[in-house]
Write a protein that holds these residues in place. Structure first.
Motif, PDB file in Angstrom:
ATOM      1  N   SER A   1     -94.135 -24.574  29.415  1.00  0.00           N
ATOM      2  CA  SER A   1     -94.073 -25.474  28.445  1.00  0.00           C
ATOM      3  C   SER A   1     -95.087 -24.972  27.441  1.00  0.00           C
ATOM      4  O   SER A   1     -95.145 -25.127  26.406  1.00  0.00           O
ATOM      5  CB  SER A   1     -94.212 -26.815  29.004  1.00  0.00           C
TER       6      SER A   1
ATOM      7  N   ALA B   1     -94.429 -22.286  25.399  1.00  0.00           N
ATOM      8  CA  ALA B   1     -93.442 -22.687  24.388  1.00  0.00           C
ATOM      9  C   ALA B   1     -94.037 -23.757  23.434  1.00  0.00           C
ATOM     10  O   ALA B   1     -93.768 -23.341  22.062  1.00  0.00           O
ATOM     11  CB  ALA B   1     -92.162 -23.428  24.883  1.00  0.00           C
ATOM     12  N   GLU B   2     -94.881 -24.296  23.395  1.00  0.00           N
ATOM     13  CA  GLU B   2     -95.813 -25.319  22.656  1.00  0.00           C
ATOM     14  C   GLU B   2     -96.592 -24.246  21.909  1.00  0.00           C
ATOM     15  O   GLU B   2     -96.495 -24.706  20.397  1.00  0.00           O
ATOM     16  CB  GLU B   2     -96.480 -26.308  23.195  1.00  0.00           C
TER      17      GLU B   2
ATOM     18  N   GLN C   1     -96.053 -21.275  20.925  1.00  0.00           N
ATOM     19  CA  GLN C   1     -95.356 -20.403  19.909  1.00  0.00           C
ATOM     20  C   GLN C   1     -94.782 -21.489  18.671  1.00  0.00           C
ATOM     21  O   GLN C   1     -94.828 -21.036  17.693  1.00  0.00           O
ATOM     22  CB  GLN C   1     -93.981 -19.800  20.754  1.00  0.00           C
TER      23      GLN C   1
END
Length: 86
Positions: free
Chosen positions: A63, A66-67, A69
């Motif tokens: 996560s 992903a954050e 990015q």
């Protein structure tokens, strides 16, 4: 104008609470608090950076990546460079 002021106050308080929870070793709670702050309008780089820190402390590397990015794309879209702290 008043709503914006109240929203900003809420986000600052939530960030402070999340930081306290993180310092107490309660990263899971800190993640939840920062996510609520971001949903309420805390879309600053500092809020995103705190979320990344909380996710990493919670062991949620997927996560966090992903954050990171999402933040990178947001900054690129704004034509901005990340702060050195980020």
């Amino acid at each position: 104008l008043e709503r914006q002021r109240l929203r900003s106050t809420y986000v600052r308080c939530a960030e402070s609470l999340a930081r306290a929870r993180l310092d107490e070793g309660r990263a899971h709670e800190a993640v939840r608090i920062v996510r609520h702050a971001r949903e309420a309008g805390g879309e600053s780089e500092a809020t995103s950076r705190l979320l990344l820190e909380c996710l990493l402390a919670n062991g949620d590397h997927v996560s966090a990546l992903a954050e990171a990015q999402v933040l990178r794309k947001q900054l690129e879209g704004d034509g901005a460079e990340p702060d050195p702290a980020t």
